[in-house]
Design an enzyme around this catalytic site. Structure first.
Site, short mmCIF file in Angstrom:
data_model
loop_
_atom_site.label_atom_id
_atom_site.label_comp_id
_atom_site.label_asym_id
_atom_site.label_seq_id
_atom_site.Cartn_x
_atom_site.Cartn_y
_atom_site.Cartn_z
N ASP A 88 0.85 -1.19 0.00
CA ASP A 88 0.00 0.00 0.00
C ASP A 88 0.89 1.24 0.00
O ASP A 88 2.09 1.15 0.25
CB ASP A 88 -0.93 0.02 1.22
CG ASP A 88 -0.17 0.07 2.55
OD1 ASP A 88 0.88 -0.61 2.67
OD2 ASP A 88 -0.59 0.81 3.46
N GLU A 132 0.18 -1.12 5.77
CA GLU A 132 1.24 -0.55 6.61
C GLU A 132 1.08 0.94 6.82
O GLU A 132 1.31 1.46 7.89
CB GLU A 132 2.62 -0.84 5.98
CG GLU A 132 3.79 -0.61 6.94
CD GLU A 132 4.36 0.79 6.89
OE1 GLU A 132 5.22 1.09 7.73
OE2 GLU A 132 3.96 1.60 6.03
C1 LIG Z 1 9.34 3.91 7.54
C2 LIG Z 1 8.15 3.39 6.74
N1 LIG Z 1 8.49 3.39 5.36
C3 LIG Z 1 6.96 4.30 6.96
O1 LIG Z 1 6.76 5.22 6.20
N2 LIG Z 1 6.16 4.03 8.00
C4 LIG Z 1 5.04 4.84 8.37
C5 LIG Z 1 4.11 3.97 9.16
C6 LIG Z 1 2.84 4.63 9.58
C7 LIG Z 1 2.33 4.55 10.82
N3 LIG Z 1 1.16 5.22 10.78
C8 LIG Z 1 1.00 5.68 9.58
N4 LIG Z 1 2.03 5.29 8.84
C9 LIG Z 1 5.50 6.04 9.18
O2 LIG Z 1 6.55 5.98 9.83
O3 LIG Z 1 4.78 7.06 9.15
ZN ZN Z 2 7.08 2.08 4.01
ZN ZN Z 3 5.48 4.97 4.36
#
Ligand SMILES: C[C@H](N)C(=O)N[C@@H](Cc1c[nH]cn1)C(=O)O
Ligand code: ZN
Ligand code: ZN
Length: 476
Positions: free
Chosen positions: A101, A167
């Protein structure tokens, strides 16, 4: 093995056009998990992976994480795609995770090109939503399998793949699946590798051994039964937006200090050993200036910037649902608004305690307003921070792979973002988890004009392949 490394590297470089065209195919699927209208596209992206895995001879299973309510609609959560390639008891089993996603994207946000059309610019940048986060890394695992098949080279490990479609929206339902499958699908896993973050700067590769956690909050203020005319009712009613903005302004100072009492109590104290970690890293203030396209950093030294990103909590205000935001001059009093903010958490903060501190503080600040509106504070999703042991053979293998592909030893870094499943894998499977990033710090993940450099993509495929070969020869 040295020969195989060269053969694979040459093959991958020769097939650059093919890999770019395949990336374009997946960028064109707008698999935004956070928008109800895009949910069919998230499913479509999951099916794309299932079909590709089958084409490559992997055995594929899916798990349905259940349902969620989004924008008032009950929606099926996209499948967790589980692929297995190889079941040789003599080989190590590596579990790789990624997400299919992406974050939302609109041309009107300021993109120079259509976010859902992969564009290669004159500087070798491949622009498009999801290019770096996380579509190129996810499909690169498939290209590693394919390259071995085309070259007739024995695959060095058994590969288990776990790709999820939620995710970017809190990985709903995934933890339950991992715990339920720990002794089943994930039973023989020896180590875990996740490629879903970025180099510290733009020159030097890194291995990442720590992440911050995230607690994402919705602060709802409700008042009138419907939106009102501000000429007729302005000055006569308590306005939800006014209450909300007053409350949101009390969460964090302009220089990033969180104002919620008690929030810093459990932050791990700095140690001398930690202080040394910040020396000699390939990171300059210019890197953050170029990544943010500005000179708006709060701190003036590299060490302070890294401490703020890696080891201190931060609170960011993200948006207000229900607020008027379009061009024009609508004179409305919104009846209900939802403020969105999140706290990035660090060792040794506990999500449950953070939620309680936030709730208590907002309720006490709201009481001071003496407003007749009502509020609710809830933590939409929370994931815990994670720190790993860099002396594990998993990290040693990855370090050798970086050396082979980039002719440089990697930096060991932590990361300000959050991938909550990392800790879940570590705790549920009791195995080493490694973050092996492909992209650079200026890739603009979650931002406009997201990109991955062609070199990072192509050499990234090489890196994942080399890593699997290094794991394949580990003796433990
Ligand atoms: C580090 C990873 N690629 C990422 O972007 N994770 C997001 C996960 C997240 C949690 N809530 C919404 N998105 C982030 O760190 O923001
Ligand atoms: Zn990511
Ligand atoms: Zn991300």
């Amino acid at each position: 093995m040295a020969d195989n490394h060269e053969k694979i590297a040459t093959y991958i470089r020769q097939n650059e056009k093919y890999y770019i065209q395949r990336l374009a195919e997946v960028v064109a699927i707008p698999s935004v998990s956070g928008e109800a209208a895009r949910r069919p596209d998230v499913f479509r992206m999951g099916e794309w992976l299932v079909n590709e895995l089958k084409r490559l001879g992997a055995s594929v299973e899916t798990r349905a994480p259940g349902k969620q309510t989004l924008e008032g609609k009950e929606l099926d959560l996209p499948p967790v795609v589980l692929g297995t390639y190889g079941t040789d008891a003599k080989k190590k089993t590596v579990l790789v995770y990624g997400h299919y996603d992406v974050q939302p994207a609109f041309k009107s946000d300021g993109w120079n090109t259509d976010p859902w059309t992969l564009v290669e610019d004159s500087q070798g940048r491949l622009l498009g939503r999801g290019s770096t986060d996380d579509k190129a890394p996810v499909i690169s695992w498939l290209w590693v399998i394919e390259a071995h098949q085309k070259l007739g080279i024995d695959f060095p490990v058994n590969l288990k793949m776990c790709f999820e479609g939620m995710e970017e929206s809190g990985s709903e339902g995934l933890d339950e699946i991992i715990y339920a499958e720990a002794d089943k699908y994930f039973k023989d896993v020896d180590c875990v590798c996740i490629s879903d973050n970025y180099w510290l700067g733009v020159e030097k590769p890194c291995l990442t051994y720590g992440l911050r956690g995230i607690s994402y909050f919705n602060l709802t203020v409700s008042g009138p039964g419907k939106d009102l005319h501000s000429g007729v009712f302005g000055g006569t009613v308590h306005e939800p937006m006014t209450d909300l903005i007053t409350l949101m302004s009390k969460l964090v100072t302009v220089d990033g200090k969180i104002l919620v009492p008690g929030v810093y109590d459990d932050v791990a104290p700095r140690t001398e050993a930690e202080d040394k970690l910040y020396q000699n890293l390939a990171f300059k203030l210019d890197d953050i200036h170029s990544a943010t396209e500005s000179k708006t950093t709060i701190f003036d030294t590299e060490k302070e910037v890294l401490m703020a990103r890696w080891r201190n909590p931060s609170l960011s205000l993200h948006g207000i649902e229900g607020a008027f935001y379009s061009p024009g001059a609508k004179t409305v009093i919104p009846a209900k608004v939802i403020g969105k903010f999140s706290i990035r958490t660090v060792p040794n903060q506990e999500p449950a305690k953070i939620t309680e501190l936030v709730r208590k503080y907002i309720e006490s600040e709201f009481a001071k307003l003496k407003s007749k509106n009502t509020i609710s504070v809830d933590c939409g999703h929370a994931g815990k921070w994670w720190v790993a042991d860099v002396n594990h053979w998993n990290y040693v293998a990855a370090s050798k792979a970086v050396q082979k592909v980039f002719k440089a030893s990697p930096d060991f870094t932590r990361e300000g973002g959050s991938i909550p499943v990392t800790l879940t894998f570590q705790e549920a499977l009791k195995k080493s988890v490694l973050l092996l990033p492909m992209g650079k710090s200026d890739d603009g993940a979650h931002s406009i004009n997201e990109k991955i450099d062609k070199r990072n993509y192509i050499e990234g495929i090489n890196l994942l392949s080399s890593y699997l070969h290094e794991v394949g020869v580990v003796q433990v």
